[in-house]
Scaffold this motif. Structure first.
Motif, PDB file in Angstrom:
ATOM      1  N   SER A  87     -19.748 -50.765 -35.642  1.00  0.00           N
ATOM      2  CA  SER A  87     -18.580 -51.180 -36.424  1.00  0.00           C
ATOM      3  C   SER A  87     -17.346 -50.410 -35.976  1.00  0.00           C
ATOM      4  O   SER A  87     -17.463 -49.345 -35.368  1.00  0.00           O
ATOM      5  CB  SER A  87     -18.896 -50.883 -37.905  1.00  0.00           C
ATOM      6  OG  SER A  87     -17.761 -51.002 -38.711  1.00  0.00           O
TER       7      SER A  87
ATOM      8  N   THR B 207     -10.268 -50.586 -39.743  1.00  0.00           N
ATOM      9  CA  THR B 207     -11.718 -50.791 -39.595  1.00  0.00           C
ATOM     10  C   THR B 207     -12.298 -51.052 -40.992  1.00  0.00           C
ATOM     11  O   THR B 207     -11.597 -50.856 -42.000  1.00  0.00           O
ATOM     12  CB  THR B 207     -12.401 -49.525 -39.024  1.00  0.00           C
ATOM     13  OG1 THR B 207     -12.340 -48.499 -40.028  1.00  0.00           O
ATOM     14  CG2 THR B 207     -11.758 -49.032 -37.743  1.00  0.00           C
TER      15      THR B 207
ATOM     16  N   TYR C 115     -14.592 -35.554 -47.607  1.00  0.00           N
ATOM     17  CA  TYR C 115     -14.377 -36.143 -46.279  1.00  0.00           C
ATOM     18  C   TYR C 115     -13.481 -35.231 -45.436  1.00  0.00           C
ATOM     19  O   TYR C 115     -13.827 -34.886 -44.307  1.00  0.00           O
ATOM     20  CB  TYR C 115     -13.736 -37.525 -46.416  1.00  0.00           C
ATOM     21  CG  TYR C 115     -13.387 -38.188 -45.113  1.00  0.00           C
ATOM     22  CD1 TYR C 115     -14.361 -38.810 -44.327  1.00  0.00           C
ATOM     23  CD2 TYR C 115     -12.069 -38.204 -44.633  1.00  0.00           C
ATOM     24  CE1 TYR C 115     -14.036 -39.413 -43.126  1.00  0.00           C
ATOM     25  CE2 TYR C 115     -11.741 -38.798 -43.439  1.00  0.00           C
ATOM     26  CZ  TYR C 115     -12.720 -39.407 -42.689  1.00  0.00           C
ATOM     27  OH  TYR C 115     -12.399 -40.014 -41.487  1.00  0.00           O
TER      28      TYR C 115
END
Ligand SMILES: NC(=O)c1ccc[n+]([C@@H]2O[C@H](COP(=O)([O-])OP(=O)(O)OC[C@H]3O[C@@H](n4cnc5c(N)ncnc54)[C@H](OP(=O)(O)O)[C@@H]3O)[C@@H](O)[C@H]2O)c1
Length: 237
Positions: free
Chosen positions: A11, A180, A143
């Protein structure tokens, strides 16, 4: 033919990077959890490719799969550690998964690659960190912390390899925003790069053996800004 392995190639950035490398004449090894996507991608590639199902959250199994893939390909010149997940809603389950994928999985495979290159005359490792590695953020707290970890880890790997003269080049790739599946729900994004453009710039940065590369290049400006904003302003959010 040079051989590159991309971890997380089903991906977004990794998917387009697989296409770029294959078009440039590399033999590619591709891994991800979704094997069926890799099978479809493989049919589109102009050069020889290898695929493996891999869940990097299972660090031990991933190291064995990488070893098997490298053996099958007859070597590895470049390892791109791209697999990563983000956090929008903080929950321990999700935070734990980010730690397993972005930190533990990354380290497990980076460690394997260093040992492999040390025993085989050298090679390259590129890890996909982020502009988010530079400061802690309220939007994606674990993150950004995970990306700070991998940027620091890669810097340490490079220093260690230089000291040991292992002929290993480690490139820290720091994208800004790329369009994305990971970012499709994000609001307020700017300077959003198409994944094809990001993949091409990443390919060039790795080829040029850059230590750190901002993707797209103008994100370097934001990085400098992030570094100089004083804490009292940054912490207001
Ligand atoms: N998009 C951005 O704006 C942006 C900005 C800065 C940094 N990055 C970083 O760039 C990298 C790629 O992100 P992307 O935007 O291209 O996201 P994406 O489209 O969601 O792709 C993520 C890739 O990682 C793989 N992956 C996720 N969890 C995995 C696991 N447990 N085991 C193995 N593979 C796994 C996915 O494959 P499967 O789901 O098939 O396993 C997929 O191939 C990430 O490290 C991300 O943090 C992205």
């Amino acid at each position: 033919m040079k051989k590159v392995i991309i971890v997380g190639a089903s991906s977004g950035i990794g998917y387009y990077l697989a296409k770029v490398y294959s078009q440039k004449g590399y033999e590619v090894g591709l891994t991800a959890r979704r094997l069926e996507v890799l099978e479809a991608l493989q049919k589109e590639l102009p050069n020889k490719s290898f695929i493996r199902k891999m869940d990097v959250a299972d660090a031990e199994a991933s190291r064995n799969i990488l070893a098997d893939l490298v053996e099958d390909m007859g070597g590895m010149d470049i390892l791109v550690l791209n697999a990563g997940i983000g956090d929008s809603k903080p929950s321990w389950q999700l935070e734990q998964q980010i730690i397993m994928v972005n930190i533990a999985g990354f380290t497990a495979l980076g460690n394997w690659a260093v040992k492999y290159y040390a025993a085989n005359g050298g090679g390259q490792i590129a890890g996909i960190s982020s502009i988010a590695s530079i400061r802690g953020t309220h939007i994606a707290t674990v993150y950004s912390a995970s990306k700070a970890y991998i940027s620091s880890y890669m810097e340490g790997l490079q220093q260690r390899s230089n000291r040991k003269k292992q002929n290993i080049t480690v490139t820290d790739i720091r994208p800004g925003f790329v369009a994305t599946p990971m970012t499709q729900e994000n609001k307020g994004m700017f300077w959003v790069a198409p994944p094809e453009k990001a993949a091409n710039q990443i390919y060039t940065a790795i080829k040029n053996k850059k230590r750190v590369a901002y993707i797209t290049r103008r994100w370097w400006i934001i990085a400098q800004l992030f570094k100089v904003i004083p804490d009292f302003l940054w912490l207001k959010g």
